[in-house]
Write a protein that holds these residues in place. Structure first.
Motif, PDB file in Angstrom:
ATOM      1  N   ASN A  35      88.379  24.892  84.638  1.00  0.00           N
ATOM      2  CA  ASN A  35      89.774  25.617  84.977  1.00  0.00           C
ATOM      3  C   ASN A  35      90.145  26.084  83.922  1.00  0.00           C
ATOM      4  O   ASN A  35      90.248  25.609  82.714  1.00  0.00           O
ATOM      5  N   ILE A  36      90.564  27.468  83.875  1.00  0.00           N
ATOM      6  CA  ILE A  36      91.267  28.106  82.983  1.00  0.00           C
ATOM      7  C   ILE A  36      92.552  28.735  83.258  1.00  0.00           C
ATOM      8  O   ILE A  36      92.937  29.162  84.617  1.00  0.00           O
ATOM      9  N   PRO A  37      93.686  28.314  82.319  1.00  0.00           N
ATOM     10  CA  PRO A  37      94.960  28.960  82.756  1.00  0.00           C
ATOM     11  C   PRO A  37      94.835  30.432  83.295  1.00  0.00           C
ATOM     12  O   PRO A  37      94.247  30.877  82.456  1.00  0.00           O
ATOM     13  N   ASN A  38      95.842  30.553  84.272  1.00  0.00           N
ATOM     14  CA  ASN A  38      95.932  31.862  84.762  1.00  0.00           C
ATOM     15  C   ASN A  38      96.190  32.972  83.656  1.00  0.00           C
ATOM     16  O   ASN A  38      95.489  34.125  83.776  1.00  0.00           O
ATOM     17  N   SER A  39      96.960  32.674  82.743  1.00  0.00           N
ATOM     18  CA  SER A  39      97.390  33.826  81.708  1.00  0.00           C
ATOM     19  C   SER A  39      96.347  33.695  80.722  1.00  0.00           C
ATOM     20  O   SER A  39      96.324  35.100  80.119  1.00  0.00           O
ATOM     21  N   GLU A  40      95.402  33.109  80.772  1.00  0.00           N
ATOM     22  CA  GLU A  40      94.161  33.050  79.743  1.00  0.00           C
ATOM     23  C   GLU A  40      92.777  33.841  80.426  1.00  0.00           C
ATOM     24  O   GLU A  40      91.661  33.871  79.850  1.00  0.00           O
ATOM     25  N   TYR A  41      92.919  33.889  81.797  1.00  0.00           N
ATOM     26  CA  TYR A  41      91.608  33.908  82.604  1.00  0.00           C
ATOM     27  C   TYR A  41      91.095  35.132  82.103  1.00  0.00           C
ATOM     28  O   TYR A  41      89.749  35.352  81.831  1.00  0.00           O
ATOM     29  N   MET A  42      91.477  36.424  82.272  1.00  0.00           N
ATOM     30  CA  MET A  42      90.850  37.599  81.971  1.00  0.00           C
ATOM     31  C   MET A  42      90.484  37.836  80.584  1.00  0.00           C
ATOM     32  O   MET A  42      89.396  38.283  80.456  1.00  0.00           O
TER      33      MET A  42
END
Length: 412
Positions: free
Chosen positions: A65-72
């Protein structure tokens, strides 16, 4: 609900164990990147992994799982530097950027030969396809709707939820009582608030992009920004904290009784249901219609394959999310709505009136704007431009000019 550190570590450990059920027998191990973070999301993912591995004992799934803000940022780095995962979550707002960097494998042939394809109407594939090629399998939908305090509406003598912006404003005035610390609408103008700013602009008749070119109608956009910002500046029907309120703040405001209405999507249903009684204290309704258009987003999220290694096992995993059992496991755990038309016929949906607004929204809902640079423009231009109006640093016209200039730069 966000996980505390202990819950997060326990959930991650449990998922790691689930990801290696039957590890001695597993012929393939595949990785899966996603941006689920809440306790309910992680628990649902655990259930889906368990369902998948019960039917596919020869495949082990390892999730990250990757925080949404860091995903891209992480996905982009993996594409450029190597180290791609086998599979990854794909949402419509990021699809154009993912395909532009050639981050996804073309799945068209596999999808067309898949018996489950018949369960997905054509619009389910639109946000996950480009130039006739399909790059992800729909898994679930974020269906935007409105939550409202049914008890507050009854107390104020309102017969039902507002159907359009005029009724919405009228209801806001009746529901606001600062002496009780009560405001009508939980406005999200902090992180993530851009999506509602864009929705209101389109509801007032301004397109955003047309045929790949900037298409904001300045007059309509100014009217929209004026209407929306006046809820805070003039009408004072939203909490004073609105300029900085993001998801957590608007949810807390609604759950604790500070606000009577909030705009979000089906994914927050479980959190609200844990705090209030469905149908008695709160209910759901379609988003109110604007003067020119009825706008609510239906964003289909899917799963794609990012590399050819273990592609057979990867395909089994991403296509499994299209099965009814997986869709309903996610719905029950999170409120995320099924993308599959077959799953929508399940009695657990048809027999629960709380879902009727979502089913209605599927008929008119719009896909999010999807163009290269959309995420950056929305987060880095639209959000601060609207916040600057609320804080008195800009006029609506100046904010719209900033949005237009930023959009032109994003599309160059």
């Amino acid at each position: 609900m966000q996980l505390n550190k202990r819950q997060f570590l326990m959930g991650t450990a449990a998922l790691a164990m689930a990801g290696h059920i039957g590890g001695a027998r597993a012929a393939s191990a595949i990785s899966y990147w996603h941006h689920f973070t809440s306790q309910s999301e992680m628990a649902s993912l655990l259930k889906i992994i368990a369902l998948f591995q019960a039917a596919n004992a020869d495949v082990a799934v390892t999730q990250e799982n990757i925080p949404n803000s860091e995903y891209m940022a992480k996905v982009s780095s993996a594409v450029l530097a190597g180290g791609r995962p086998d599979t990854a979550m794909v949402i419509a707002e990021r699809f154009a950027d993912l395909t532009a960097m050639e981050g996804l494998i073309d799945l068209t042939e596999r999808v067309n030969g898949w018996k489950g394809k018949a369960n997905f109407p054509e619009n389910r594939w639109t946000g996950l396809s480009s130039n006739g090629a399909i790059y992800a399998v729909p898994a679930f939908a974020f269906v935007d709707w409105m939550y409202y305090r049914a008890d507050y509406f009854e107390e104020a003598g309102l017969a039902g939820p507002p159907r359009n912006f005029d009724e919405f404003l009228s209801a806001c005035r009746k529901l606001t009582d600062p002496s009780k610390g009560r405001y009508a609408f939980g406005m999200r103008a902090g992180a993530g608030g851009f999506k509602y700013v864009i929705d209101v602009m389109e509801a007032f008749g301004s397109p955003i992009v047309r045929d790949g070119q900037p298409a904001i109608d300045k007059a309509a956009a100014i009217e929209a920004i004026t209407f929306y910002s006046d809820l805070f500046l003039k009408e004072k029907v939203v909490p004073p904290s609105a300029p900085n309120d993001s998801y957590r703040q608007i949810m807390e405001g609604f759950r604790t009784g500070q606000t009577a209405m909030v705009w979000h999507h089906t994914g927050s249903l479980n959190e609200i249901s844990a705090a209030m009684k469905q149908g008695k204290q709160f209910s759901t309704a379609p988003m109110p219609a604007g003067p020119k258009a009825h706008v609510a987003r239906v964003a289909y999220a899917g799963n794609g394959i990012m590399k050819e290694d273990n592609i057979e096992a990867a395909w089994r995993w991403v296509s499994f999310w299209g099965e009814t059992d997986a869709a309903l496991a996610l719905l029950e755990g999170t409120g995320y709505f099924p993308a599959s038309a077959a799953a929508l016929q399940d009695p657990r949906i048809t027999g629960n009136s709380i879902y009727h607004a979502a089913v209605e929204t599927l008929e008119f809902g719009r896909l999010p704007n999807n163009f290269v640079g959309a995420a950056g423009w929305s987060e880095n231009v639209v959000n601060p431009a609207f916040q600057s109006v609320l804080t008195g640093q800009s006029t609506p016209e100046q904010a719209v000019d900033r949005m237009i200039q930023g959009l032109e730069a994003a599309l160059r």
